[in-house]
Design a protein around this motif. Structure first.
Motif, PDB file in Angstrom:
ATOM      1  N   THR A   1      33.282  43.117  40.988  1.00 27.63           N
ATOM      2  CA  THR A   1      32.241  43.936  41.635  1.00 27.63           C
ATOM      3  C   THR A   1      32.872  44.742  42.780  1.00 27.63           C
ATOM      4  N   GLY A   2      32.066  45.583  43.433  1.00 30.15           N
ATOM      5  CA  GLY A   2      32.600  46.617  44.317  1.00 30.15           C
ATOM      6  C   GLY A   2      32.979  46.188  45.724  1.00 30.15           C
TER       7      GLY A   2
ATOM      8  N   THR B   1      31.479  46.392  37.608  1.00 27.67           N
ATOM      9  CA  THR B   1      30.350  47.243  37.974  1.00 27.67           C
ATOM     10  C   THR B   1      30.925  48.633  38.257  1.00 27.67           C
ATOM     11  N   LYS B   2      30.019  49.615  38.343  1.00 29.62           N
ATOM     12  CA  LYS B   2      30.498  50.976  38.615  1.00 29.62           C
ATOM     13  C   LYS B   2      31.259  51.005  39.945  1.00 29.62           C
ATOM     14  N   SER B   3      30.729  50.283  40.947  1.00 29.50           N
ATOM     15  CA  SER B   3      31.421  50.348  42.242  1.00 29.50           C
ATOM     16  C   SER B   3      32.708  49.536  42.211  1.00 29.50           C
TER      17      SER B   3
ATOM     18  N   ASP C   1      35.273  51.852  41.297  1.00 34.24           N
ATOM     19  CA  ASP C   1      35.687  52.781  42.368  1.00 34.24           C
ATOM     20  C   ASP C   1      36.864  52.205  43.151  1.00 34.24           C
TER      21      ASP C   1
END
Ligand code: C5P
Length: 402
Positions: free
Chosen positions: A14-15, A41-43, A46
């Motif tokens: 996770t982000g 996750t998308k973050s 990142d």
């Protein structure tokens, strides 16, 4: 040391800035022989590139439940895995997991997973200390998931304190230890008493207490997961163990519990007496429901057998007995003298003065005392995590370390 050869692992990223450590975590897991499927996750994506993690894991990384050409089945992945590790786990994803929100590939897969789940939080110290986070951690543990403790040190914010994600080496060591202790009680026969007792007054009424049986049932499940042959003598409780291999002998009164416990202990290696046994019972049990004829009603009570003292008195060499003490004053001294009187090898003290500890709570805060007079204090934890601590101490006793 147990290894991870052939273990199918889901790694959720996770982000958090700690996501940069995921690359070494994947490498170490692969090196230990595991198959690793990374979910992000998308973050999370990142902070570290999915390409890095897919190259290291030799598998595509999933960042979404659906991609352009396919549906990444979180249900299938949940069933495929032998373990799921979420590292790093942010405060936001922790909160989602704790309340069952499934709005991304990791939280959806978590809800579908039938395997053991491990989580390694990463956040700033104030977020980690916040009561909401503390509560979410306890909830996740309370569902049977395993917390990989955070470290202390410099945080990305520049502050110094608790909240750093465990180092990848520590996470891998934790997983090794988990599988190692899966069989750590193999071949051991364990008696556990749990729950309240009900002492009948007439066919309708009884004298009882507020024990829920949670602590003893958690102990039965944890011991069974370590390979022990567990017999649970369970007073009237709404709970039942989750592990189907636990043998349950349901009882109602202290007398019944006494007879069942004596029979099972004859053949047991370890007895753990977590039941809240009524000290007294009505001398007479009316065959009919007692009518409300007078303004007062006298019940004469007689003493129940002390199961712990009976088992402690007849304990054979090589048998171990562990009891509980719930004290309201002069706790340590009272618990230690109870341990001696009942011939317990270990006594687990829980105090009613500690918030969150005791009957009906999902959490407990314990201190363990042994013959060596050492005081082992544990922090407030879910009863499932407390059960693991108690079993670790029993194993240390068994292995001659206490
Ligand atoms: O004496 P007290 O009830 O405080 O002792 C607590 C310990 O003794 C617990 O381990 C409990 O399960 C056990 N006990 C028992 N039989 C009784 C009373 C207590 O096994 N009659």
């Amino acid at each position: 040391m147990a290894n991870l050869t052939g273990k199918k692992m889901l790694l959720g990223v996770t982000g958090s800035i700690a996501a940069y450590k995921s690359a070494s975590l994947v490498r170490l897991l692969i090196k230990a022989g595991a198959e690793v499927q990374v979910l992000m996750t998308k973050s999370g994506a990142d902070f570290i590139s999915p390409l890095t993690l897919s190259t290291l894991s030799k598998r595509p990384v999933y960042t979404d439940i659906t991609s352009e050409e396919s549906w990444n089945s979180h249900v299938e992945m949940g069933l495929w895995a032998d373990a799921m590790v979420v590292a790093p786990l942010t405060a936001a994803s922790l909160a989602k997991m704790a309340c069952g929100m499934s709005d991304n590939i990791i939280t959806a897969t978590y809800l579908s997973a039938r395997c053991p789940v491990f989580f390694a939080p990463a956040m700033d110290l104030d977020m980690w200390q916040h009561p909401a986070t503390r509560e979410n951690v306890r909830r996740l543990q309370g569902f049977g998931n395993h917390l990989i403790p955070v470290g202390h040190g410099e945080l990305a914010s520049g502050l110094v304190g608790e909240g750093r994600m465990a180092e990848p080496e520590e996470i891998v060591a934790y997983l090794h230890h988990f599988w190692e202790r899966q069989q750590s009680l193999a071949g051991k026969k364990i008696l556990i008493t749990a729950g309240p007792t009900y002492e009948p007054i007439d066919p309708v009424r009884f004298i009882g207490n507020r024990s829920s049986g949670k602590m003893g049932v958690a102990l039965a499940d944890a011991a069974a997961r370590r390979g022990a042959e567990v017999t649970l003598v369970l007073g009237p409780s709404r709970l039942l163990p989750r592990e189907s291999q636990v043998k349950v002998i349901p009882v109602q009164s202290a007398g019944e519990m006494h007879r069942a416990a004596q029979e099972v202990f004859k053949d047991a290696d370890i007895g753990i007496l977590a039941a809240a046994v009524a000290d007294y019972r009505p001398r007479e049990v009316s065959a009919q429901k007692i009518k409300k004829t007078g303004d007062t009603l006298r019940l004469e009570l007689v003493k129940n057998p002390d199961i712990a003292a009976t088992l402690g008195g007849g304990k054979a060499p090589g048998q171990w007995l562990v009891g509980f003490a719930l004290e309201t004053d002069n706790e340590l001294a009272n618990a230690q003298s109870k341990r001696e009187k009942k011939n317990f090898d270990l006594i687990v003290l829980n105090s009613l003065q500690d918030e969150g500890a005791g009957f009906h709570y999902d959490t407990n805060k314990i201190t363990i005392l042994g013959k060596d007079n050492k005081i082992r204090k544990f922090e407030l934890k879910s009863k499932l995590a407390v059960a693991e601590d108690i079993l670790d101490e029993i194993e240390a006793l068994w292995n001659g370390k206490i």
